[in-house]
Design a protein around this motif. Structure first.
Motif, PDB file in Angstrom:
ATOM      1  N   TYR A  51      -8.003   9.110  -6.900  1.00 31.16           N
ATOM      2  CA  TYR A  51      -8.538   9.475  -5.593  1.00 31.16           C
ATOM      3  C   TYR A  51      -9.213   8.281  -4.911  1.00 31.16           C
ATOM      4  N   ARG A  52      -9.788   7.380  -5.706  1.00 29.42           N
ATOM      5  CA  ARG A  52     -10.352   6.154  -5.121  1.00 29.42           C
ATOM      6  C   ARG A  52      -9.250   5.329  -4.482  1.00 29.42           C
ATOM      7  N   ILE A  53      -8.145   5.153  -5.195  1.00 24.98           N
ATOM      8  CA  ILE A  53      -7.027   4.374  -4.658  1.00 24.98           C
ATOM      9  C   ILE A  53      -6.485   5.027  -3.385  1.00 24.98           C
ATOM     10  N   LEU A  54      -6.286   6.349  -3.424  1.00 22.77           N
ATOM     11  CA  LEU A  54      -5.791   7.050  -2.237  1.00 22.77           C
ATOM     12  C   LEU A  54      -6.778   6.929  -1.073  1.00 22.77           C
ATOM     13  N   GLY A  55      -8.071   6.973  -1.385  1.00 23.05           N
ATOM     14  CA  GLY A  55      -9.087   6.808  -0.351  1.00 23.05           C
ATOM     15  C   GLY A  55      -9.099   5.409   0.239  1.00 23.05           C
ATOM     16  N   GLU A  56      -8.956   4.409  -0.624  1.00 21.29           N
ATOM     17  CA  GLU A  56      -8.930   3.029  -0.134  1.00 21.29           C
ATOM     18  C   GLU A  56      -7.715   2.800   0.758  1.00 21.29           C
ATOM     19  N   ILE A  57      -6.569   3.321   0.350  1.00 18.92           N
ATOM     20  CA  ILE A  57      -5.357   3.150   1.148  1.00 18.92           C
ATOM     21  C   ILE A  57      -5.492   3.870   2.488  1.00 18.92           C
ATOM     22  N   ALA A  58      -6.009   5.096   2.464  1.00 16.36           N
ATOM     23  CA  ALA A  58      -6.188   5.844   3.717  1.00 16.36           C
ATOM     24  C   ALA A  58      -7.108   5.088   4.676  1.00 16.36           C
ATOM     25  N   GLY A  59      -8.152   4.469   4.147  1.00 17.25           N
ATOM     26  CA  GLY A  59      -9.101   3.760   5.000  1.00 17.25           C
ATOM     27  C   GLY A  59      -8.618   2.408   5.480  1.00 17.25           C
ATOM     28  N   THR A  60      -7.945   1.656   4.604  1.00 17.12           N
ATOM     29  CA  THR A  60      -7.588   0.287   4.975  1.00 17.12           C
ATOM     30  C   THR A  60      -6.201   0.150   5.585  1.00 17.12           C
ATOM     31  N   LEU A  61      -5.271   1.014   5.217  1.00 13.60           N
ATOM     32  CA  LEU A  61      -3.921   0.899   5.764  1.00 13.60           C
ATOM     33  C   LEU A  61      -3.718   1.867   6.930  1.00 13.60           C
ATOM     34  N   ASP A  62      -4.132   3.103   6.738  1.00 12.55           N
ATOM     35  CA  ASP A  62      -3.885   4.140   7.742  1.00 12.55           C
ATOM     36  C   ASP A  62      -4.992   4.243   8.788  1.00 12.55           C
ATOM     37  N   TRP A  63      -6.131   3.666   8.510  1.00 13.64           N
ATOM     38  CA  TRP A  63      -7.315   3.816   9.356  1.00 13.64           C
ATOM     39  C   TRP A  63      -7.655   5.294   9.546  1.00 13.64           C
ATOM     40  N   ASP A  64      -7.367   6.070   8.530  1.00 15.51           N
ATOM     41  CA  ASP A  64      -7.664   7.501   8.542  1.00 15.51           C
ATOM     42  C   ASP A  64      -8.956   7.695   7.760  1.00 15.51           C
TER      43      ASP A  64
ATOM     44  N   HIS B 290       0.802  -1.224   0.000  1.00 10.48           N
ATOM     45  CA  HIS B 290       0.000   0.000   0.000  1.00 10.48           C
ATOM     46  C   HIS B 290       0.840   1.283   0.000  1.00 10.48           C
ATOM     47  N   PRO B 291       1.932   1.354   0.767  1.00 10.87           N
ATOM     48  CA  PRO B 291       2.746   2.576   0.663  1.00 10.87           C
ATOM     49  C   PRO B 291       3.307   2.783  -0.749  1.00 10.87           C
ATOM     50  N   LEU B 292       3.666   1.702  -1.421  1.00 12.15           N
ATOM     51  CA  LEU B 292       4.152   1.805  -2.796  1.00 12.15           C
ATOM     52  C   LEU B 292       3.028   2.233  -3.736  1.00 12.15           C
ATOM     53  N   ALA B 293       1.833   1.720  -3.480  1.00  9.63           N
ATOM     54  CA  ALA B 293       0.672   2.099  -4.294  1.00  9.63           C
ATOM     55  C   ALA B 293       0.358   3.585  -4.091  1.00  9.63           C
ATOM     56  N   ARG B 294       0.441   4.044  -2.853  1.00 15.21           N
ATOM     57  CA  ARG B 294       0.197   5.459  -2.568  1.00 15.21           C
ATOM     58  C   ARG B 294       1.214   6.322  -3.324  1.00 15.21           C
ATOM     59  N   GLU B 295       2.487   5.935  -3.279  1.00 16.21           N
ATOM     60  CA  GLU B 295       3.524   6.687  -4.000  1.00 16.21           C
ATOM     61  C   GLU B 295       3.215   6.745  -5.494  1.00 16.21           C
ATOM     62  N   ALA B 296       2.787   5.616  -6.056  1.00 18.18           N
ATOM     63  CA  ALA B 296       2.481   5.577  -7.489  1.00 18.18           C
ATOM     64  C   ALA B 296       1.294   6.485  -7.812  1.00 18.18           C
ATOM     65  N   ALA B 297       0.251   6.443  -6.970  1.00 17.67           N
ATOM     66  CA  ALA B 297      -0.924   7.297  -7.207  1.00 17.67           C
ATOM     67  C   ALA B 297      -0.549   8.774  -7.081  1.00 17.67           C
ATOM     68  N   LEU B 298       0.245   9.109  -6.083  1.00 18.05           N
ATOM     69  CA  LEU B 298       0.670  10.500  -5.915  1.00 18.05           C
ATOM     70  C   LEU B 298       1.569  10.952  -7.062  1.00 18.05           C
ATOM     71  N   ARG B 299       2.349  10.035  -7.601  1.00 19.03           N
ATOM     72  CA  ARG B 299       3.174  10.366  -8.761  1.00 19.03           C
ATOM     73  C   ARG B 299       2.274  10.699  -9.952  1.00 19.03           C
TER      74      ARG B 299
END
Length: 194
Positions: A80-93, A59-68
């Motif tokens: 934004y869907r990918i970033l949202g999924e990562i924030a919810g499932t990995l960060d619990w944010d 997920h951190p690698l996926a976040r980097e790719a999406a932000l790139r």
């Protein structure tokens, strides 16, 4: 160009190891190919969901790719869907997840995957009625694709709508014998109903 050809090949087999290799080749050939960065992020998240990769690692690698992709000017709803999924499932944010998923829906209100991801967030937060409303808004997305159907089943399960889970999963099981996550959700629904 070769990079774009490799990107297109990768889109034909999303989430597979071969797809990831093609995307790596494409990005080596053209590191500015924003859609390839998004495809890489989507493939990574897909691999985490299918347990082919550890979410904490991928997920951190996926976040980097999406932000790139965003830094290169790519603002597709899927970013934004990918970033949202990562924030919810990995960060619990959940607030950040909510913000990103709402942004995805602002960009494309008809995007089934963004709406479904938002429904999954809502049901995890205990807002089952709101999650079910999001499913109703999906409209034409009837769950005919096995991946969509399994995701729908997960929301219905968490909303305790077990009959819907069983119905959806039975259709998928009849159509795609032996190979989907729907068996998991159907089994859980059957256990819950006794």
């Amino acid at each position: 160009p070769e990079a774009y050809r490799l990107y297109l090949k990768a889109r034909m087999a999303p989430g597979t190891a071969r797809s990831m290799a093609w995307l790596d080749e494409a990005l080596r050939a053209d590191p500015e190919l924003a859609p390839a960065w998004l495809a890489r992020a989507e493939s990574m998240v897909s691999r985490a969901y299918s347990a082919e990769e550890a979410p904490a690692r991928i997920h951190p690698l996926a976040r980097e790719a999406a932000l790139r992709a965003v830094s290169l000017g790519h603002h597709a709803p899927a970013v934004y869907r990918i970033l949202g999924e990562i924030a919810g499932t990995l960060d619990w944010d959940w607030e950040e997840s909510d913000r990103m998923l709402r942004r995805a829906l602002e960009l494309d209100r008809e995007n089934s995957w963004s709406r479904l991801a938002y429904a999954q967030l809502l049901v995890r937060r205990g807002a089952a009625a709101d999650a079910l409303e999001q499913l109703r808004r999906l409209g034409a997305a009837d769950g005919s694709a096995p991946a969509m159907a399994c995701a729908l089943a997960s929301v219905y399960f968490l909303a305790r709508q077990y009959d819907h889970v069983i119905e959806i999963c039975q259709v998928v099981s009849d159509s795609v014998p032996g190979g989907t996550d729907c068996h998991y959700w159907m089994g859980r629904a059957l256990l819950a109903t006794g």
